[in-house]
Design an enzyme around this catalytic site. Structure first.
Site, short mmCIF file in Angstrom:
data_model
loop_
_atom_site.label_atom_id
_atom_site.label_comp_id
_atom_site.label_asym_id
_atom_site.label_seq_id
_atom_site.Cartn_x
_atom_site.Cartn_y
_atom_site.Cartn_z
N HIS A 1 0.83 -1.21 0.00
CA HIS A 1 0.00 0.00 0.00
C HIS A 1 0.87 1.26 0.00
CE1 HIS A 1 -3.72 2.23 1.34
NE2 HIS A 1 -2.80 3.07 1.77
N GLU A 2 1.80 1.33 0.94
CA GLU A 2 2.63 2.54 1.06
C GLU A 2 3.57 2.70 -0.14
OE1 GLU A 2 1.85 4.72 3.07
OE2 GLU A 2 0.56 3.55 4.39
N HIS B 1 1.70 4.50 -2.80
CA HIS B 1 1.78 5.95 -2.60
C HIS B 1 3.13 6.48 -3.09
CE1 HIS B 1 -1.89 6.60 -0.42
NE2 HIS B 1 -1.55 5.84 0.60
N HIS C 1 3.43 6.56 -6.83
CA HIS C 1 2.56 7.62 -7.35
C HIS C 1 3.29 8.96 -7.26
CE1 HIS C 1 -1.82 9.40 -7.35
NE2 HIS C 1 -1.08 9.86 -8.34
#
Length: 605
Positions: free
Chosen positions: A395-396, A399, A402
């Site tokens: 998940h991180e 980020h 991105h």
């Protein structure tokens, strides 16, 4: 048996091996280099403050101010991020508490010094502004920014009033800061007896592990110990949270928004129906949530299902311990559908000091991805050897990549993507990881375990975050209506929502009435709903990537590069999903239903 640090207490920061620490030296080799940029920010602040009152004189002057503003804020970002992340390594470190305080004060000064810019731009006639953009070389670059400022015209005050609000920013952030210090530095949890009979210190990082323990006694004791500790501070935390809510309402009213919720959505150019549709769609599908709760109760063989039974795997015979290095290799394999370039950048992140892996004494709890435009992204983890933490890592890193793509594709002016789309890339990584695990797992019990985990992702990210969003909507509305918010009233509201969302098969323990007291996201008003909308968008996009291949990957990578060069809903439409409709939410919940049905069938086999 769960695995915890048998030293009984957390290691000190200095005892953590270098290979498991992020490399903040990539931002500033020394604190003296940080100090040099502090001085640079001060000089640039004086320079830009001296330009006050000049923006309407010419297009060239407007361009000069906007260019200087970019340089100033880009440097400030790095100063602030470095100080905060250094403090997050160990919140008890007074040196970096001091640097953070200085960076915060500096930020207040900077935003006070540039607060005149937006009002002065708004005072320029539309005709003059458009003429200057055409005639002055370089000003076209700022067209999107200028159009966005114009959109905020009804909610922008005079230059003097904007300066006053900017100077209040440090005061306005006090509730969050007070809660953060209490939650991360001052609050200590008791020792509990683990599964092997040893006394182990309860920490927020270990709490998640204890909640997954096969020993119900351990779960119950950890649950009670955590909430009894928060209970001792309930009135203090209620005061800090209520102050944050009052701040949201104050700023909304001051800027002439109809409500705090409207103000929060306006920044992303999102209409109120998007928020309301989310809550309404989830309520329509609550019977699915209740059905899942009933299945969990059945599979655990319990007469009563309690809140501390929500996280234990419902296939207890399956032990899926995932060490950090194994998690890294699995994530790399799972994200292979995103292509070679994405994989190369991902590997760079895992190998080159992006990630701070393990929990240590004083370290900020949880996980996040952060950074500045001038550096690579960074990821804070408090890694524990389980499936949930592997998904958190994926998940991180979503980020982080991105930010990497956006920072490399966009100029500083448009690199910072909006919060509304922030959870899409992270959750898409989780969806691809789950797809990979389900495709490669043949063991029935492990498959049941993973399906349960995916159902938990839906429960935690769609149902739970929407419950949080509904709580925020209710408490802000009460403040706007002049109704008092206290520890008791907040707990009552929170309890009623838990009862509604979990259904008749759940015993809603009184301890969880205080859960609002430990949710840091509530200090960032109306943020959490984006987890649910992001999850839904990611579910759709991951399906497109797996089914269409390269065309969908190309659309997705273009989305990652978008930054704030367009409104979030438009960027998502370009990627292939329309969030103005409740359809993506309903489609995500149809996946939840399919998984629930598969698990029910596997149970009967």
């Amino acid at each position: 048996m769960i695995t915890v640090n048998k030293s009984k207490t957390l290691p000190k920061r200095s005892d953590v091996p270098a290979e498991y620490k992020w490399r903040l030296e990539d931002m500033y080799p020394t604190d003296n280099d940080w100090e040099a940029d502090v001085q640079k920010v001060k000089q640039l602040t004086e320079k830009i403050a001296a330009m006050k009152g000049s923006l309407a004189t010419s297009g060239k002057q407007l361009l000069a101010v906007l260019t200087l503003q970019d340089e100033l804020l880009k440097t400030l970002d790095q100063v602030y991020v470095y100080a905060r992340m250094r403090r997050d390594e160990d919140n008890a470190n007074s040196q970096y508490q001091g640097l953070t305080d200085r960076a915060t004060s500096l930020s207040t000064q900077v935003y006070g010094s540039i607060s005149y810019i937006q009002p002065e731009i708004l005072a320029i006639s539309t005709e003059d502004l458009q003429t200057w953009i055409k005639e002055v070389e370089g000003l076209e670059h700022y067209r999107i920014l200028l159009d966005e400022i114009t959109r905020f015209k009804p909610h922008t005050l005079s230059a003097e009033e904007e300066a006053l609000l900017a100077n209040m920013s440090e005061l306005a952030s006090s509730p969050s800061k007070i809660f953060g210090m209490l939650n991360n530095a001052d609050m200590k949890f008791p020792m509990i007896t683990d599964e092997s009979g040893e006394e182990v210190e309860l920490t927020k990082g270990r709490y998640t592990q204890f909640m997954e323990s096969k020993d119900r006694r351990v779960r119950k004791k950890a649950f009670e110990a955590l909430y009894s500790t928060y209970g001792k501070f309930r009135n203090t935390i209620a005061a800090s949270l209520t102050s944050a809510i009052k701040g949201d309402v104050f700023y909304a009213r001051t800027r002439k928004y109809p409500s705090a919720l409207y103000a929060a959505l306006f920044a992303d150019n999102v209409e109120l129906p998007v928020y309301d549709n989310l809550i309404a769609t989830i309520h329509e599908h609550l019977p699915l949530m209740h059905r899942y709760i009933a299945l969990r109760k059945k599979l655990l063989g319990l007469d009563e299902l309690h809140m501390y039974d929500l996280y234990v795997p419902i296939v207890p015979e399956t032990d899926m311990k995932i060490p950090y290095d194994q998690a890294v290799s699995t994530i790399k394999e799972a994200l292979h559908p995103l292509g070679e370039e994405y994989g190369r950048i991902l590997d760079e992140g895992f190998s080159n000091g992006w990630i701070d892996v393990h929990e240590n004494e004083g370290k900020t709890s949880g996980a996040y991805s952060w950074g500045a435009y001038t550096s690579h992204p960074f990821v804070l983890m408090n890694y524990q050897d389980n499936v949930n933490n592997m998904f958190t890592l994926a998940h991180e890193m979503g980020h982080a990549l991105h930010s990497y793509y956006s920072n490399h594709a966009q100029p500083y002016t448009y690199a910072d993507y909006k919060i509304f789309v922030a959870e899409v890339a992270s959750t898409l990584n989780e969806a691809l990881l789950m797809n990979h695990l389900l495709e490669t797992t043949t063991d029935k019990k492990q498959r049941m375990y993973l399906i349960n985990h995916y159902l938990e992702q839906f429960r935690g990210t769609v149902f739970r975050q929407t419950m949080f969003a509904e709580f925020e909507k209710i408490v802000h509305a009460k403040e706007e209506q002049g109704e008092p918010l206290t520890a008791e009233s907040l707990s009552t509201i929170y309890r009623e929502l838990n009862v509604a969302y979990h259904g008749p098969d759940m015993v809603v323990d009184s301890e969880v009435d205080l859960e609002w007291a430990r949710i840091p996201h509530f200090y960032r008003g109306f943020y959490v709903y984006k987890y649910a909308t992001g999850f839904s968008a990611a579910t759709s996009l991951s399906k497109q990537i797996l089914e269409e291949g390269q065309p969908a990957v190309d659309r997705y990578l273009q989305f990652l590069k978008g930054g704030s060069s367009d409104y979030p809903l438009n960027l998502l439409k370009g990627a292939g999903v329309d969030m103005t409709s409740p359809t993506p939410i309903a489609e995500a919940l149809s996946v939840f239903k399919e998984l629930l049905e598969e698990l029910e069938q596997l149970v009967e086999q």
